[in-house]
Design a protein around this motif. Structure first.
Motif, mmCIF file in Angstrom:
data_model
loop_
_atom_site.group_PDB
_atom_site.id
_atom_site.type_symbol
_atom_site.label_atom_id
_atom_site.label_comp_id
_atom_site.label_asym_id
_atom_site.label_seq_id
_atom_site.Cartn_x
_atom_site.Cartn_y
_atom_site.Cartn_z
ATOM 1 N N ILE A 1 0.763 -1.286 -0.090
ATOM 2 C CA ILE A 1 -0.112 -0.025 0.155
ATOM 3 C C ILE A 1 0.847 1.246 -0.189
ATOM 4 O O ILE A 1 0.546 2.121 -0.711
ATOM 5 N N VAL A 2 1.768 1.274 0.876
ATOM 6 C CA VAL A 2 2.951 2.522 0.885
ATOM 7 C C VAL A 2 3.547 2.718 -0.361
ATOM 8 O O VAL A 2 3.629 3.683 -0.881
ATOM 9 N N ALA A 3 4.078 1.491 -1.137
ATOM 10 C CA ALA A 3 4.576 1.535 -2.350
ATOM 11 C C ALA A 3 3.825 2.252 -3.472
ATOM 12 O O ALA A 3 3.981 2.980 -4.325
ATOM 13 N N GLU A 4 2.620 1.846 -3.510
ATOM 14 C CA GLU A 4 1.479 2.278 -4.401
ATOM 15 C C GLU A 4 1.204 3.633 -4.213
ATOM 16 O O GLU A 4 0.996 4.430 -5.118
ATOM 17 N N VAL A 5 0.811 3.925 -2.847
ATOM 18 C CA VAL A 5 0.469 5.601 -2.850
ATOM 19 C C VAL A 5 1.693 6.225 -3.283
ATOM 20 O O VAL A 5 1.529 7.461 -3.731
ATOM 21 N N ILE A 6 3.097 6.020 -2.869
ATOM 22 C CA ILE A 6 4.180 6.803 -3.354
ATOM 23 C C ILE A 6 4.153 6.700 -5.019
ATOM 24 O O ILE A 6 4.555 7.846 -5.263
ATOM 25 N N GLY A 7 4.016 5.639 -5.468
ATOM 26 C CA GLY A 7 4.099 5.526 -6.906
ATOM 27 C C GLY A 7 3.047 6.326 -7.609
ATOM 28 O O GLY A 7 3.264 7.079 -8.616
ATOM 29 N N MET A 8 1.735 6.414 -7.163
ATOM 30 C CA MET A 8 0.746 7.296 -7.562
ATOM 31 C C MET A 8 0.966 8.769 -7.322
ATOM 32 O O MET A 8 0.874 9.498 -8.202
ATOM 33 N N TYR A 9 1.547 9.310 -6.249
ATOM 34 C CA TYR A 9 2.151 10.545 -6.309
ATOM 35 C C TYR A 9 3.185 10.765 -7.050
ATOM 36 O O TYR A 9 3.143 12.088 -7.808
#
Length: 209
Positions: free
Chosen positions: A46-54
């Protein structure tokens, strides 16, 4: 009883040589350990996906490669929970992971502009690889080869859906799907004909005929 492993958690039993009894392991410890590992992987995903989307929105002003990353992370988490830690049989795990892998490739194809390569190449290639895997499992498990006939029928149904796509002219390169459908059909026919009575009895038992 004289079983070698726990019927609930499937861990190997320990033996007390002095009393000649088999001791059941503490399954709760292993379960809690695996559960913690699952949750850590999910949190990091989840953390990796949020950072990736940002980063994706900041650099390209739209969601692009981060959605593909999300699909890969979802597949990785399902793979961990279903195929590695899950308690279902290896046949059902294999089928589920095949379907999920095809779904992942279809999603990537769609997000990258839909060139049709997932349906035309990845889908039939997955069927061919699955047929090959069934053949290998039947050779390895020669005493119980007839148990794979239902899986063969499922692969023929899956191949049939590819033939429908071919009839609707939705495939860029149709010959790979024809090879996949032929491999599923011939694998079942070969098992049915060569297996003779055992194959027929298996189908009767499965379909309650």
């Amino acid at each position: 009883d004289q079983t070698d492993y726990c019927p609930l958690c499937h861990q190997v039993l320990e033996q007390d040589d002095e009393e000649v009894i088999q001791l059941y392991p503490d399954a709760r410890v292993a379960t809690r350990r695996f559960r913690l590992f699952e949750n850590i992987v999910l949190f990091l995903s989840i953390v990796a996906e949020v950072i990736g989307m940002y980063v994706d929105v900041t650099m390209t002003k739209q969601l692009d490669w981060s959605l593909i990353l999300g699909l890969i992370l979802i597949y990785a988490n399902i793979l961990l929970r279903l195929a590695i830690i899950g308690k279902s049989g290896y046949i059902s795990k294999t089928v589920n992971m095949l379907i999920l892998a095809i779904g992942l490739l279809l999603g990537i194809d769609y997000l990258t502009g839909y060139k049709g390569w997932a349906v035309s190449y990845a889908f039939p290639a997955g069927i061919i690889l699955m047929d090959l895997a069934i053949l290998i499992m039947m050779i390895v498990n020669r005493r119980n080869w007839q148990s794979y006939m239902m899986l063969q029928i499922f692969m023929m149904i899956l191949s049939g859906s590819g033939i429908v796509l071919l009839a609707l002219d939705l495939l860029v390169y149709p010959y790979v799907m024809l090879v996949a459908a032929a491999s599923s059909l011939f694998l079942f026919l070969g098992t049915f004909i060569i297996g003779d009575r055992r194959a027929r009895n298996e189908l009767k038992r499965r379909f309650h005929i």
